[in-house]
Design an enzyme around this catalytic site. Structure first.
Site, PDB file in Angstrom:
ATOM      1  N   SER A  29       0.803  -1.222   0.000  1.00 41.50           N
ATOM      2  CA  SER A  29       0.000   0.000   0.000  1.00 41.50           C
ATOM      3  C   SER A  29       0.839   1.276   0.000  1.00 41.50           C
ATOM      4  O   SER A  29       0.359   2.337  -0.417  1.00 41.50           O
ATOM      5  CB  SER A  29      -0.954   0.000   1.195  1.00 41.50           C
ATOM      6  OG  SER A  29      -1.999  -0.925   0.979  1.00 41.50           O
ATOM      7  N   ASP A  66      -6.934  -2.179  -3.714  1.00 37.71           N
ATOM      8  CA  ASP A  66      -6.825  -2.456  -2.282  1.00 37.71           C
ATOM      9  C   ASP A  66      -5.690  -1.633  -1.682  1.00 37.71           C
ATOM     10  O   ASP A  66      -4.587  -2.129  -1.449  1.00 37.71           O
ATOM     11  CB  ASP A  66      -6.593  -3.952  -2.053  1.00 37.71           C
ATOM     12  CG  ASP A  66      -6.686  -4.338  -0.579  1.00 37.71           C
ATOM     13  OD1 ASP A  66      -6.977  -3.455   0.249  1.00 37.71           O
ATOM     14  OD2 ASP A  66      -6.459  -5.513  -0.257  1.00 37.71           O
ATOM     15  N   TRP A  67      -5.969  -0.360  -1.435  1.00 34.65           N
ATOM     16  CA  TRP A  67      -5.023   0.542  -0.765  1.00 34.65           C
ATOM     17  C   TRP A  67      -5.393   0.577   0.714  1.00 34.65           C
ATOM     18  O   TRP A  67      -6.440   1.079   1.083  1.00 34.65           O
ATOM     19  CB  TRP A  67      -5.104   1.932  -1.385  1.00 34.65           C
ATOM     20  CG  TRP A  67      -4.181   2.947  -0.768  1.00 34.65           C
ATOM     21  CD1 TRP A  67      -3.386   2.802   0.337  1.00 34.65           C
ATOM     22  CD2 TRP A  67      -3.952   4.282  -1.228  1.00 34.65           C
ATOM     23  NE1 TRP A  67      -2.685   3.938   0.595  1.00 34.65           N
ATOM     24  CE2 TRP A  67      -3.012   4.872  -0.356  1.00 34.65           C
ATOM     25  CE3 TRP A  67      -4.460   5.032  -2.285  1.00 34.65           C
ATOM     26  CZ2 TRP A  67      -2.569   6.189  -0.512  1.00 34.65           C
ATOM     27  CZ3 TRP A  67      -4.022   6.338  -2.438  1.00 34.65           C
ATOM     28  CH2 TRP A  67      -3.085   6.910  -1.568  1.00 34.65           C
ATOM     29  N   GLU A  68      -4.515   0.036   1.554  1.00 34.26           N
ATOM     30  CA  GLU A  68      -4.771  -0.034   2.994  1.00 34.26           C
ATOM     31  C   GLU A  68      -3.750   0.811   3.774  1.00 34.26           C
ATOM     32  O   GLU A  68      -2.744   0.295   4.219  1.00 34.26           O
ATOM     33  CB  GLU A  68      -4.728  -1.486   3.456  1.00 34.26           C
ATOM     34  CG  GLU A  68      -5.737  -2.397   2.777  1.00 34.26           C
ATOM     35  CD  GLU A  68      -5.696  -3.834   3.285  1.00 34.26           C
ATOM     36  OE1 GLU A  68      -5.332  -4.051   4.461  1.00 34.26           O
ATOM     37  OE2 GLU A  68      -6.027  -4.732   2.510  1.00 34.26           O
ATOM     38  N   PHE A  69      -4.062   2.055   4.014  1.00 33.97           N
ATOM     39  CA  PHE A  69      -5.223   2.866   3.645  1.00 33.97           C
ATOM     40  C   PHE A  69      -4.696   4.258   3.334  1.00 33.97           C
ATOM     41  O   PHE A  69      -3.628   4.638   3.839  1.00 33.97           O
ATOM     42  CB  PHE A  69      -6.230   2.963   4.804  1.00 33.97           C
ATOM     43  CG  PHE A  69      -6.763   1.632   5.258  1.00 33.97           C
ATOM     44  CD1 PHE A  69      -7.749   0.994   4.521  1.00 33.97           C
ATOM     45  CD2 PHE A  69      -6.261   1.025   6.397  1.00 33.97           C
ATOM     46  CE1 PHE A  69      -8.248  -0.232   4.935  1.00 33.97           C
ATOM     47  CE2 PHE A  69      -6.743  -0.197   6.802  1.00 33.97           C
ATOM     48  CZ  PHE A  69      -7.736  -0.840   6.083  1.00 33.97           C
TER      49      PHE A  69
END
Length: 511
Positions: free
Chosen positions: A186, A221-224
């Protein structure tokens, strides 16, 4: 004349009063019926205004991120490309393909120097030959899989097998979505959004890779994104550019606006402190689904024990809060929200183990804990991760499965070692399915497929969830089933595409 005039005035007055009364009654009736008759239309109008957020959507983007006409529900799983290895030995053909609508393939990573996306494991993704084990498992595929001339043109790796399966599985149609990012990658999102050249290369590379490898869409899915102004706005720009690029590809293939569509979804946080800073309403214009990660509410990082994938609780750490926060605060259409569930449990070693003899009324949440349980052969055999228990290995040996209907969570407790494990079971996911239908959500998904109890249908999470949906699961086919997509692919890549030999074989088989 005077008496007659007075009598006439009296009659006129009576008529006037009756008319006024009739008008008044009519107005009251219309006001009462208005809400009933026009409630749905008004709600739709309000929701549309919220979705647009006061911003005009570009003409070539408008409505392209809102393909939610399908009345059926999503039943999806994430499949990780490290699953084929020890100790999991879990392959795409192990998934019950008859019961899923979407498989999210995790993960592709971002090259922070170029902005392009890359495989995280080329052997697993594109080179491993899985057809022998597939043929052994599924006798109906033995003939084609054992045919040497055909075997040489079958696409390899987990990605290749998934493409093969969605073209040969006659019982159920499903889509395969390419997931980019994940927890370990990420940080690179933060780098590319600061550089227009890197960002453009990311968008171009993502769409090119998606199409070349036969995926039906992209999942981010970038966390976060950070709780600041730059990263959330950068995420919005990234999503918008990606949707425009997908639209451009659709136009090249189909020539005009069509229902055929490459999906764009976001694996979204389910915590208020993360959602609050995101421009959800603006991003929502460009995405088809929000995969809400309504799990991992408690774990090794927490101050006390808790259910990690609960639907309800007294705090804001629950699935119900996250769903209604998206709907009520940001105006997201409920049909675009997909409820996340866990195919694994999280354990805690409770510090205060001075309990009365354990029973179903024993309170195990909100307790101080000292770690998540020491490694044991049981854990090593399960997944090799301390504190993580695949659902298929639960309840823990020597314990009895319990269910908390108030929180909608299952759990078990090892009294001897003071180990508490919370997880989803068939009761909780069936209740969640009923919640999905009652609130008209988009469906549900699991992280991740390797934890499912495929060998025991009575313990199957997916089966229980689908039963709760009355088996109304989406069966839309892959976009690659469309002859126009196959034709465009072969024109674009010729004989050199990853799927070209197999696509030509499919064409020859139909002729």
């Amino acid at each position: 004349m005077v008496g007659h005039s007075a009598q006439h005035r009296s009659k006129s007055s009576l008529v006037s009063h009756l008319l006024i009364l009739l008008i008044f009654i009519t107005i009251i009736i219309e006001m009462c019926l208005y809400n009933k008759i026009f409630k749905n239309q008004r709600s739709d109008d309000i929701r549309d205004n919220f979705n647009n957020g006061g911003h005009r959507v570009p003409s070539n983007v408008q409505n392209h991120g809102t393909h939610i006409r399908d009345e059926a529900f999503i039943s999806g799983v994430y499949y990780s490309n490290w699953s084929p290895y020890k100790p999991r030995f879990h392959f795409p053909h192990d998934i019950n393909l008859k019961q899923v609508s979407h498989i999210y393939y995790a993960f592709f990573k971002i090259n922070s120097r170029t902005g392009g996306i890359e495989n995280t494991d080329s052997w697993s993704d594109l080179e491993m030959n899985l057809y022998k084990s597939l043929a052994i498992k599924n006798s109906e595929l033995i003939k084609e899989s054992s045919n040497n001339s055909v075997q040489n043109i079958l696409p390899l790796g987990c990605i290749g097998e998934l493409f093969y399966l969605k073209n040969t599985c006659s019982d159920k149609k499903f889509k395969v979505i390419m997931s980019i990012g994940g927890w370990s990658d990420s940080e690179n999102f933060k780098i590319i959004i600061k550089d227009d050249k890197l960002l453009q290369n990311f968008v171009d590379s993502s769409v090119e890779t998606m199409f070349r490898l036969g995926f039906d869409g992209i999942d981010l899915d970038w966390e976060f994104p950070g709780n600041n102004e730059s990263e959330p706005r950068g995420y919005l720009k990234l999503v918008r550019m990606l949707r425009l690029k997908l639209n451009s590809l659709e136009s090249q293939i189909f020539g005009k606006r069509t229902e055929d569509h490459f999906q764009l979804s976001i694996a979204a946080p389910a915590f208020k402190d993360k959602l609050f800073y995101l421009p959800i309403t603006e991003i929502d214009q460009y995405v088809d689904y929000w995969n809400m990660m309504t799990y991992d509410y408690y774990g090794s990082w927490s101050e006390t024990t808790g259910y990690h994938s609960n639907l309800f609780s007294e705090t804001e750490l629950n699935g119900n809060f996250a769903m209604h926060y998206m709907i009520d605060r940001f105006g997201v259409n409920s049909r675009k929200l997909v409820l996340g569930m866990a195919a694994y449990g999280r354990s805690f070693h409770i510090k205060d183990n001075k309990f009365e003899p354990f029973n179903q009324n024993t309170v195990l949440i909100n307790k101080i804990f000292k770690g998540v349980g020491k490694p044991t052969k049981e854990i090593d055999k399960a997944d090799g991760k301390e504190g993580i228990w695949p659902y298929k290995n639960l309840p823990k040996i020597g314990t009895i499965e319990q269910y908390d209907p108030k929180y909608v969570s299952a759990y078990c407790f090892d009294e001897k070692n003071s180990i508490f494990i919370s997880y989803d079971n068939t009761k909780s996911v069936k209740t969640k399915a009923e919640y999905v239908t009652h609130n008209n959500l988009g469906g549900g998904f699991w992280w991740e497929s390797c934890g499912e109890a495929y060998a025991n249908e009575s313990r199957s999470l997916i089966n229980a969830f689908n039963e709760g949906l009355h088996f109304n699961v989406s069966s839309k086919p892959s976009i690659f089933q469309d002859v126009r997509v196959k034709k465009y692919y072969l024109n674009k890549y010729g004989d050199g595409g990853f799927l070209s030999p197999y696509l030509k074989h499919l064409d020859s088989r139909k002729q």
